[in-house]
Design an enzyme around this catalytic site. Structure first.
Site, PDB file in Angstrom:
ATOM      1  N   HIS A 116       0.850  -1.191   0.000  1.00 30.46           N
ATOM      2  CA  HIS A 116       0.000   0.000   0.000  1.00 30.46           C
ATOM      3  C   HIS A 116       0.879   1.231   0.000  1.00 30.46           C
ATOM      4  CE1 HIS A 116      -3.449   2.563   0.802  1.00 30.46           C
ATOM      5  NE2 HIS A 116      -2.660   3.222   1.625  1.00 30.46           N
ATOM      6  N   ASP A 122     -15.047   2.818   8.118  1.00 31.73           N
ATOM      7  CA  ASP A 122     -14.032   3.775   7.651  1.00 31.73           C
ATOM      8  C   ASP A 122     -14.619   4.692   6.588  1.00 31.73           C
ATOM      9  OD1 ASP A 122     -11.268   4.849   7.236  1.00 31.73           O
ATOM     10  OD2 ASP A 122     -11.628   4.005   5.246  1.00 31.73           O
ATOM     11  N   ARG A 174     -14.524  13.064   8.311  1.00 30.22           N
ATOM     12  CA  ARG A 174     -13.227  13.701   8.586  1.00 30.22           C
ATOM     13  C   ARG A 174     -12.896  14.716   7.517  1.00 30.22           C
ATOM     14  NH1 ARG A 174      -9.398   8.974   8.498  1.00 30.22           N
ATOM     15  NH2 ARG A 174      -7.801  10.569   8.730  1.00 30.22           N
ATOM     16  N   SER A 187      -7.400   4.026   9.593  1.00 32.37           N
ATOM     17  CA  SER A 187      -8.145   4.034   8.331  1.00 32.37           C
ATOM     18  C   SER A 187      -7.439   3.173   7.281  1.00 32.37           C
ATOM     19  CB  SER A 187      -8.265   5.489   7.850  1.00 32.37           C
ATOM     20  OG  SER A 187      -8.702   5.551   6.518  1.00 32.37           O
ATOM     21  N   LYS A 201      -8.496  -1.151   6.103  1.00 30.50           N
ATOM     22  CA  LYS A 201      -8.825  -1.620   4.753  1.00 30.50           C
ATOM     23  C   LYS A 201      -7.865  -2.727   4.304  1.00 30.50           C
ATOM     24  CE  LYS A 201      -9.046   2.741   3.811  1.00 30.50           C
ATOM     25  NZ  LYS A 201      -9.177   4.117   3.343  1.00 30.50           N
TER      26      LYS A 201
END
Ligand code: URA
Ligand code: CA
Length: 441
Positions: free
Chosen positions: A82, A161, A168, A183, A187
């Protein structure tokens, strides 16, 4: 349980229990807690922080608020990576096929472009016919058969989320380390991979701009991932300038194909090999990072990586002709060189401004409903530390709308800072973080 009491507690800097955290995460996912109470709690968290235990609890509750992808039917140790987001950051397209060609399966859910950063899904969709919307069964079958697949996030992935992130975004509570870390990791946990390599970008074009903040985020995420029972490490890599030289969807696919064909080397390949080697190590097919780098380099040179990309494109409905001839990708009508106004040395780049310039040409969206022009963007010919001569091309612009050319050229030129005296090239890798160590470079 009572939401008002939970907000009171966080307001007074007291630690929330896992049950209290699960209560509001579930309430965010199913809509039973009103937005004004969730917003108040998010601001209290933004101001007063969360302990390590609270952050882990929030991550797990958000991950379990929707479907948990089950990758157990895939042989081997499924790996994922990621990136926290960058410009010219095309590592996924380079490393997914290389890692899969080396025997570690990659079942990846990617995202779309956000603000000045590009998104892997948009890049892949620039390949004619390519679809990112496979069913779960088709996704798993493809990974079992060819070793990799890249799709969009399934609808019910970490819905808590989704709700909290949307709040947010409009309540000035994005910039909270525990909220960002939970967050992202929620995921990744829900996507099912057992081995996860995080690429935390740092510098002018990144979520976190200083090295120390980036290391802190990396460490928070790695601790959560390991506490949740996954293998997770992070590299903190540079976003003080675009990573690859190509920015724009089809242009970035072309660059990835050029790298996988062995025609192009440089920072994009270097960072892809660093991340990929860690995936091979966590995936259990090599014993050291050096062995991982070597195995990936072999898959590059013998063409197995490019062949894997071709298989993935075919499996997902795309036209693989671009693997042999990248000019089969969408092409812009107007190609213009943007030249240096003076002699000098490149000292710094405003990477966010460059990303925004590409977005303004049509490479990204301003609103969710905007349609992307896959062919537009730019190629950057220099890097920090390089010398330039007056009149030498700094950028090649790829545009379709003539009325965007002048303003984009101006934005790009203003995003490059030239110095009259020699400057040092930036480094690519700033730190390595695992659950016990931080190694700074
Ligand atoms: N990306 C995410 O997915 N979540 C954040 O909070 C920030 C960046
Ligand atoms: Ca991304």
């Amino acid at each position: 349980m009572d939401m008002l009491g939970i907000i009171e507690k966080k307001k007074k800097k007291q630690e929330l229990s896992p049950e209290e955290i699960d209560f509001f995460a579930k309430g965010a996912a199913d809509g039973s807690i009103p937005d004004y109470q969730l917003s108040a709690l998010l601001m209290a968290i933004r101001l007063n922080g969360m302990s390590r235990q609270e952050t882990v609890a929030l991550t797990l509750s958000m991950a379990h608020s929707g479907d948990m992808m089950d990758l157990s039917s895939i042989p081997g140790v499924p790996a994922d990576k990621h990136s926290t987001g960058g410009v010219g950051d095309t590592t996924t397209l380079v490393l997914v096929p290389l890692v899969a060609a080396c025997g570690v399966p990659v079942a990846k859910m990617s995202g779309r472009g956000l603000g000045h950063t590009g998104g892997t899904l948009d890049k892949l969709e620039s390949i004619p016919g390519f679809t990112i919307g496979l069913s779960e069964d088709a996704f798993l079958k493809q990974v079992r058969e060819i070793g990799c697949a890249v799709i969009g996030q399934t609808k019910n992935l970490a819905p808590a989320d989704k709700s909290l992130y949307a709040l947010r975004d409009v309540t000035a509570t994005v910039d909270s380390l525990p909220l960002i870390a939970s967050s992202i990791v929620s995921k990744k946990l829900a996507s099912g991979a057992q081995a996860i390599v995080l690429d935390v970008k740092t510098g002018a074009g990144a979520l976190m701009q200083t090295t120390e903040e980036s290391i802190e985020l990396a460490q928070a995420m790695v601790r959560i991932g390991c506490d949740a029972g996954r293998k997770m490490v992070a590299l903190v890599t540079d976003m003080g300038q675009p990573l690859g030289s190509h920015v724009g969807n089809a242009l970035e696919v072309k660059e990835a194909i050029d790298v996988l064909s062995g025609r192009v080397t440089g920072p994009l390949l270097d960072v892809s090999l660093m991340l990929g080697a860690r995936m091979l190590l966590l995936g259990g097919v090599v014993a050291t990072v050096e062995d991982g780098q070597q195995k990936l380099t072999e898959a590059l040179h013998n063409g197995n990586g490019l062949e894997k990309l071709r298989q993935m494109i075919v499996a997902q409905g795309g036209d693989p002709a671009c693997c042999d001839d990248p000019s089969k990708l969408p092409q812009a009508k107007i190609i213009v060189e943007v030249v240096a106004p003076t002699d000098g040395y490149i000292e710094a780049m405003d990477t966010i401004r460059m990303g925004n310039a590409a977005q303004a040409m049509g490479a990204g969206r301003k609103q969710k409903t905007d349609v992307i022009d896959y062919s537009v963007g730019f190629v950057l010919h220099k890097r920090i530390g390089d010398s330039v001569s007056k009149g030498e091309p700094l950028f090649t612009l790829h545009a379709n709308r003539a009325n965007t050319v002048e303003s984009t050229a101006k934005e790009l030129l203003e995003s490059i800072h030239l110095s009259p005296t020699p400057t040092a090239p930036g480094k690519l890798l700033h730190a390595f973080v695992d659950s016990e160590h931080i190694e700074r470079f």
